[in-house]
Motif scaffolding. Structure first.
Motif, short mmCIF file in Angstrom:
data_model
loop_
_atom_site.label_atom_id
_atom_site.label_comp_id
_atom_site.label_asym_id
_atom_site.label_seq_id
_atom_site.Cartn_x
_atom_site.Cartn_y
_atom_site.Cartn_z
N VAL A 120 0.86 -1.19 0.00
CA VAL A 120 0.00 0.00 0.00
C VAL A 120 0.89 1.24 0.00
O VAL A 120 1.63 1.49 0.94
CB VAL A 120 -0.93 0.02 1.24
N GLU A 121 0.84 1.93 -1.12
CA GLU A 121 1.67 3.14 -1.23
C GLU A 121 0.78 4.37 -1.27
O GLU A 121 -0.29 4.35 -1.85
CB GLU A 121 2.50 3.09 -2.51
N GLU A 122 1.25 5.39 -0.66
CA GLU A 122 0.52 6.65 -0.70
C GLU A 122 0.84 7.32 -2.03
O GLU A 122 1.95 7.83 -2.21
CB GLU A 122 0.95 7.53 0.46
N SER A 123 -0.07 7.27 -2.97
CA SER A 123 0.24 7.84 -4.29
C SER A 123 -0.15 9.31 -4.33
O SER A 123 -1.09 9.74 -3.67
CB SER A 123 -0.50 7.07 -5.38
N ALA A 124 0.60 10.04 -5.17
CA ALA A 124 0.34 11.48 -5.32
C ALA A 124 -0.58 11.72 -6.50
O ALA A 124 -0.41 12.67 -7.24
CB ALA A 124 1.66 12.21 -5.50
N ARG A 125 -1.55 10.82 -6.66
CA ARG A 125 -2.50 10.97 -7.77
C ARG A 125 -3.94 10.96 -7.24
O ARG A 125 -4.24 10.25 -6.28
CB ARG A 125 -2.32 9.82 -8.76
N ASP A 181 11.28 18.57 1.40
CA ASP A 181 11.36 18.72 2.86
C ASP A 181 12.05 17.53 3.50
O ASP A 181 12.85 17.67 4.42
CB ASP A 181 9.95 18.89 3.46
N HIS A 182 11.71 16.31 2.97
CA HIS A 182 12.33 15.09 3.50
C HIS A 182 13.82 15.05 3.19
O HIS A 182 14.62 14.59 4.00
CB HIS A 182 11.64 13.85 2.92
N ALA A 183 14.17 15.53 1.97
CA ALA A 183 15.58 15.52 1.53
C ALA A 183 16.42 16.50 2.34
O ALA A 183 17.60 16.27 2.60
CB ALA A 183 15.66 15.85 0.05
N ALA A 184 15.80 17.61 2.74
CA ALA A 184 16.54 18.66 3.46
C ALA A 184 16.85 18.26 4.90
O ALA A 184 16.30 17.42 5.49
CB ALA A 184 15.72 19.94 3.46
N GLN A 203 6.00 17.17 -4.49
CA GLN A 203 7.40 17.59 -4.71
C GLN A 203 7.93 18.37 -3.50
O GLN A 203 9.06 18.18 -3.07
CB GLN A 203 7.50 18.45 -5.97
N GLU A 204 7.10 19.22 -2.95
CA GLU A 204 7.49 20.02 -1.76
C GLU A 204 7.77 19.11 -0.57
O GLU A 204 8.72 19.31 0.18
CB GLU A 204 6.39 21.02 -1.41
N THR A 205 6.93 18.06 -0.41
CA THR A 205 7.13 17.11 0.69
C THR A 205 8.45 16.36 0.51
O THR A 205 9.19 16.16 1.48
CB THR A 205 5.95 16.11 0.73
N GLU A 206 8.72 15.95 -0.76
CA GLU A 206 9.98 15.25 -1.06
C GLU A 206 11.19 16.12 -0.72
O GLU A 206 12.17 15.66 -0.14
CB GLU A 206 10.03 14.87 -2.53
#
Lengths: 133, 105
Positions: free
Chosen positions: A35-40, A130-133, A125-128
């Motif tokens: 179960v993946e949280e999709s961004a669609r 934030d996670h990367a930072a 993209q913003e969440t990604e």
């Protein structure tokens, strides 16, 4: 005279497609183990927006026709059907005004879907980031 | 006039939906109803304008009053549909709690 019948017809067709799509998406979700949280946004949800626009708008338009005495609660429900000339004019109105209404609502819905997808994509993209930072 | 009143109702409903999204009031149904009707009446207005030209912008007073009443009635009908749906779906459980507390007495 009865232009809302074109949008009602479209609403019925879209509702059927929405239910079929919903079942398909449910099957796919049950079938996949991860179960993946999709961004669609699911297509069935987008179709629900279109049905809501069409049914809601048609309902209020039908009320306007009742107000003007063009729709009555007894058979044949449309007063224009009592006279062949009026009936011809009514069918012409459905084919022109009614179809244009259905087309405009659908075009606005397409715009809504594109905008909604862009917003969801941007927020993912913003969440990604934030996670990367 | 009906189109204008419905557009205002649609904008107000959308702003309320945006600001009170977390209140779970089901305002989406109002937005869809009013925007759907506004789009349909816009097409109606365009066809009427093509037919009447400048006359479209100078309606008779009686027609304007009738259209205003119609517009207000349409908004009222939309609100009634929304309230009925809100009470039936009862997203906050207010109706359920109220009924269960009365039956417990």
């Amino acid at each position: 005279m009865a232009c809302f019948t074109a949008t009602v017809a479209e609403a019925v067709v879209v509702k059927v497609i929405e239910k079929v799509e919903e079942k398909k998406e449910l099957k796919v979700a049950e079938g996949s183990k991860h179960v993946e949280e999709s961004a669609r946004i699911p297509f069935s949800r987008k179709l629900k927006w279109l049905t809501s626009l069409l049914i809601g708008g048609s309902f209020l338009l039908a009320f306007e026709h009742v107000w003007h005495g063009e729709v009555v609660p007894w058979f044949p429900f449309l007063t224009a059907m009592n006279n062949p000339d009026d009936a011809a004019e009514m069918f012409h109105e459905i084919a022109t005004v009614g179809v244009c209404m259905a087309v405009l609502v659908t075009l606005v819905w397409v715009g809504m879907c594109i905008a909604a997808d862009a917003i969801v994509k941007r927020s993912a993209q913003e969440t990604e980031q934030d996670h990367a930072a | 006039m009906t189109l204008l009143i419905t557009v205002f109702a649609a904008v107000i409903a959308t702003v309320l939906w945006y600001t009170r999204k977390n209140d779970n009031l089901g305002l989406g149904i109002l937005c869809f109803m009013y925007w759907g009707a506004s789009l349909m009446w816009l097409v109606d207005a365009i066809f009427e304008y093509v037919e009447l030209q400048e006359e479209y912008f100078t309606p008779a007073l009686e027609d304007m009053i009738n259209d205003t009443f119609l517009g207000l009635s349409v908004v009222a009908l939309g609100l009634v549909v929304w309230v009925v749906k809100l009470l039936i779906t009862d997203p906050r459980g207010v109706v359920r709690r109220s009924l269960s507390s009365r039956t417990a007495r």
